[in-house]
Design a protein around this motif. Structure first.
Motif, PDB file in Angstrom:
ATOM      1  N   ALA A 433       0.843  -1.193   0.000  1.00  0.00           N
ATOM      2  CA  ALA A 433       0.000   0.000   0.000  1.00  0.00           C
ATOM      3  C   ALA A 433       0.875   1.238   0.000  1.00  0.00           C
ATOM      4  O   ALA A 433       1.851   1.317   0.751  1.00  0.00           O
ATOM      5  N   SER A 434       0.502   2.202  -0.828  1.00  0.00           N
ATOM      6  CA  SER A 434       1.221   3.472  -0.868  1.00  0.00           C
ATOM      7  C   SER A 434       0.399   4.551  -0.169  1.00  0.00           C
ATOM      8  O   SER A 434      -0.807   4.662  -0.385  1.00  0.00           O
ATOM      9  N   ASN A 435       1.079   5.345   0.637  1.00  0.00           N
ATOM     10  CA  ASN A 435       0.431   6.468   1.319  1.00  0.00           C
ATOM     11  C   ASN A 435       0.546   7.762   0.511  1.00  0.00           C
ATOM     12  O   ASN A 435       0.369   8.846   1.038  1.00  0.00           O
ATOM     13  N   THR A 436       0.824   7.652  -0.779  1.00  0.00           N
ATOM     14  CA  THR A 436       0.915   8.855  -1.601  1.00  0.00           C
ATOM     15  C   THR A 436      -0.369   9.668  -1.540  1.00  0.00           C
ATOM     16  O   THR A 436      -1.461   9.112  -1.425  1.00  0.00           O
ATOM     17  N   SER A 437      -0.217  10.978  -1.623  1.00  0.00           N
ATOM     18  CA  SER A 437      -1.399  11.847  -1.606  1.00  0.00           C
ATOM     19  C   SER A 437      -1.769  12.333  -2.992  1.00  0.00           C
ATOM     20  O   SER A 437      -2.847  12.911  -3.167  1.00  0.00           O
ATOM     21  N   THR A 438      -0.900  12.124  -3.976  1.00  0.00           N
ATOM     22  CA  THR A 438      -1.174  12.667  -5.313  1.00  0.00           C
ATOM     23  C   THR A 438      -0.835  11.727  -6.462  1.00  0.00           C
ATOM     24  O   THR A 438      -1.523  11.716  -7.480  1.00  0.00           O
TER      25      THR A 438
END
Length: 715
Positions: A433-438
């Motif tokens: 899982a990636s916690n990227t916001s964009t």
């Protein structure tokens, strides 16, 4: 006699033990049938063979207040008044058992004792609770006030100040604070609650306590400051101060807290009968307000999401027992904390060096220590949690990891390289899982050999406080992966929405036009104060320029570049904003932004920012224009996210905005706002703005469709 929602037992000593057990719900709430049958139970309690009463619960919670669905049926003044009068009559009869008939009444409280549940407990002569109980009057969070005597009995019991604090804020109290303020008499272990309650009921038979109860014993404790609460001038000052604080905190946007203060004051100044009449009248008035309707819509939506698995199929989520978090910064440390504390799993924090690992572990320790200090957990529980959290600079032990969550810098190449490194050491079933916001999850997943196991899990800072988790799925993300991410997010204590992949997803993307428009307003002569105060007045906790300082101006500039690449000129902000980055203004983190900071504390607007941006002195701008342009930019982008299929539903869009972005709860979220205004009104406003300011305000087609059909987004 058999009851559907209550268990009744009469002991040899004449103690009637009544256990609430609503037959059609997992939690006890005040539904119509439940209330009707309570009146019948009270008939039995009034019989002469009953010498004392214990009221408890057969469920894990005492009574969580009213069934909120009832309020929809109450949206007529007369209906609300009649329902409340009936409940008041029943509660008054319970109070009369000890006040008039000398029968001690002991409330045995466990779990949630909220709203009408606490009001029921207040009718007793004694309250005993477990150390896990939660007591409160949260009605203002639904745009209402206590409607069953809470505005009168609570201040009389715990003092005006404590009563105001509990009712006006809606925040519950824990057992030890409740005992300190005189709200409960005794705190006992859960397994001994009913035994001790029966014992106390027997001991109170025939004593003065059976009549006066806790009120006579704790009069000194209930009035914390006699000099203030015990005379008319002091009380007047107290209510004035409470009103000022309420307005400062709510911006005057919520009518319920003001009415709560008025009801309490009427009761104090003119007697309980007048106070009760005001309480019922104000409740009936508030249940019809748009603010209450909006707040209730949020409540219902959040309850629906608790049951939403995030998928349309019936695939079960995988078990998650061990989680790895890549990155020990603010986000990584927060994710590790909620995983260990709330989800109860083993967590391994990986960083590039020992210092990074130390920062991640220290973050978890701070969160745990704060909870222990507030008596939310014991020292033994603290040790257990910290023993579940380890750190490493290597990949050792990752083969046993069920879920890996990366929380590193927003760089696509970096995240792709991490995907490859992780897949080289974990099992084939491990979810990444990636916690990227964009950054689009699809682009990150291109580095994966198992794209069906790749998902986005976008948390909000600070993770341990912010309630939202945005789960992002690609076309290749499996239902099993999605269901697992959603289920684990709920275990972490999050309200979870699932969105489809796209640059910025929903919550980051919807802020793009909003923050860009703040820049355009600045360029046209609005001051920093004009812009931020206008949107705070509109209902946001902070304005868009202060938000830029908090997020980091450099981070915002990086996100703007990503949005410009993805969406073209529609997401292009004013060119002057690049000057802030060139001037090394990063916001709060380096003490230089739109505002001045001294050791992290905000002092005021930095007037030199206008010169850096190449602007003259601000000319000022009407607050209404600022609010219209910024709110319309936000609403239009939310509609575009629904139109393009980023959002699964308007409901999710409202929850995402309110829980993740601080969108004003009393407005119900962007789609509830559109429905309230009317889609035709929104389209007309956007068309006018587009004619004046350009294509960035062109209405989403879905808005035009709803304007033409008259269909609501939320039902």
């Amino acid at each position: 006699m058999e009851y559907k929602n209550y268990h009744f037992e009469l002991t040899e000593q004449g103690v009637a033990v009544v256990l609430m057990d609503r037959h059609d719900e997992a939690m006890n709430t005040l539904g119509e049938e439940f209330v009707r049958e309570l009146a019948i139970v009270v008939d039995r309690l009034e019989q002469p063979d009953v010498k004392a009463v214990v009221i408890g619960s057969a469920k894990k919670d005492f009574l969580a207040g009213a069934d909120i669905k009832m309020f929809t049926d109450m949206e007529a003044d007369e209906t609300a008044v009649e329902a409340l009068q009936a409940l008041h009559e029943i509660y008054d009869r319970i109070e009369a058992l000890h006040q008039v008939a000398d029968k001690p009444v002991v409330a045995a409280i466990t779990g949630a004792c909220l709203g009408g549940g606490l009001e029921l407990a207040l009718t007793a002569s004694m309250r005993i609770c477990t150390d896990t109980a939660q007591l409160g009057q949260p009605e203002v969070q639904l745009g209402l006030i206590p409607g069953a005597g809470g505005t009168q009995r609570l201040p009389a019991l715990v003092g005006i100040q404590n009563g105001l604090q509990m009712i006006v804020t809606g925040r519950p109290v824990r057992p030890y604070k409740a005992k300190k303020m005189g709200l409960v008499d005794e705190i006992v272990p859960t397994e001994k609650l009913l035994d001790i309650a029966r014992k106390r009921a027997v001991e109170a038979i025939g004593t003065q306590q059976s009549k006066d109860g806790i009120r006579s014993k704790l009069r000194v404790a209930a009035i914390k400051d006699m000099a203030l609460e015990g005379n008319p001038a002091g009380r007047k000052m107290l209510f004035k101060k409470a009103t000022e604080m309420m307005v400062a905190e709510t911006g005057g946007n919520y009518p319920a807290p003001r009415r709560a203060i008025e009801a309490i004051q009427i009761g104090i100044d003119h007697g309980r009968a007048a106070g009760v009449a005001a309480e019922i009248r104000f409740f009936a008035e508030l249940v019809e307000t748009p603010e209450s309707a909006a707040l209730r819509s949020i409540f219902f939506a959040s309850q629906e999401l608790k049951r939403d698995t995030g998928i349309d199929s019936h695939v079960d989520p995988l078990d998650v027992d061990t989680v790895a978090v890549l990155g020990g910064g603010l986000m990584g440390g927060g994710i590790a904390a909620v995983s260990a504390i709330n989800a109860g799993v083993n967590v391994r924090i990986k960083e590039i060096d020992d210092a990074g690992v130390g920062r991640g572990l220290a973050y978890v320790d701070r969160v745990v220590s704060k909870r222990a200090k507030r008596r939310r957990m014991s020292e033994f529980e603290v040790d257990q949690i910290m023993n579940r959290v380890t750190g490493s600079t290597t990949w050792d032990g990752f083969e046993r990891t069920d879920l890996v969550i990366e929380a590193v810098f927003e760089d696509l190449d970096l995240k792709r390289s991490i995907v490859k490194d992780v897949e080289a050491v974990v099992s084939k079933d491990t979810i990444f899982a990636s916690n990227t916001s964009t950054l689009p999850i699809t682009e990150i997943a291109k580095a994966s050999n198992r794209p069906d196991k790749v998902v986005g899990m976008h948390y909000f800072s600070p993770v341990e406080k912010m309630p939202l988790l945005e789960v992002i799925t690609t076309e290749k993300t499996s239902d099993e992966t999605t269901a697992t991410a959603v289920a684990f997010g709920k275990r972490q204590g999050k309200t979870v929405i699932v969105v489809n992949d796209g640059t910025g997803f929903y919550t980051s993307r919807v802020l793009g036009p909003y923050t860009n428009e703040a820049g355009f307003l600045l360029a046209e002569g609005a001051s920093v104060e004009d812009i931020d105060s206008a949107m705070k007045s509109w209902g946001f906790p902070i304005g868009p320029l202060l938000l830029g300082d908090e997020v980091g101006i450099d981070v915002g500039a990086h996100i703007s570049e990503i949005f410009l690449d993805a969406f073209g000129d529609r997401m292009k902000g004013p060119d002057m904003m690049a000057a802030l980055v060139a001037d090394d203004r990063k916001g709060r983190k380096n003490g230089r932004g739109f505002y001045i900071y001294d050791k992290g504390e905000r002092k005021g607007v930095d007037d030199s920012v206008y010169g850096v941006l190449g602007l003259g002195a601000p000319k000022g701008m009407a607050r209404s224009e600022i609010q219209e342009r910024l709110s319309m930019a936000f609403l239009n982008e939310a509609a575009l996210c629904l139109e393009e299929g980023i959002l699964r539903s308007a409901r999710d869009g409202d929850i995402g905005a309110v829980f993740g972005l601080g969108y004003p709860p009393f407005r119900g979220g962007p789609f509830w706002t559109i429905d309230t205004m009317g889609a035709d009104v929104v389209v007309n406003k956007l068309d006018a703005l587009a004619a004046k300011h350009g294509k960035r305000f062109t209405p989403a087609q879905i808005l035009r469709d709803h304007a033409e059909s008259g269909e609501r987004f939320r039902t």
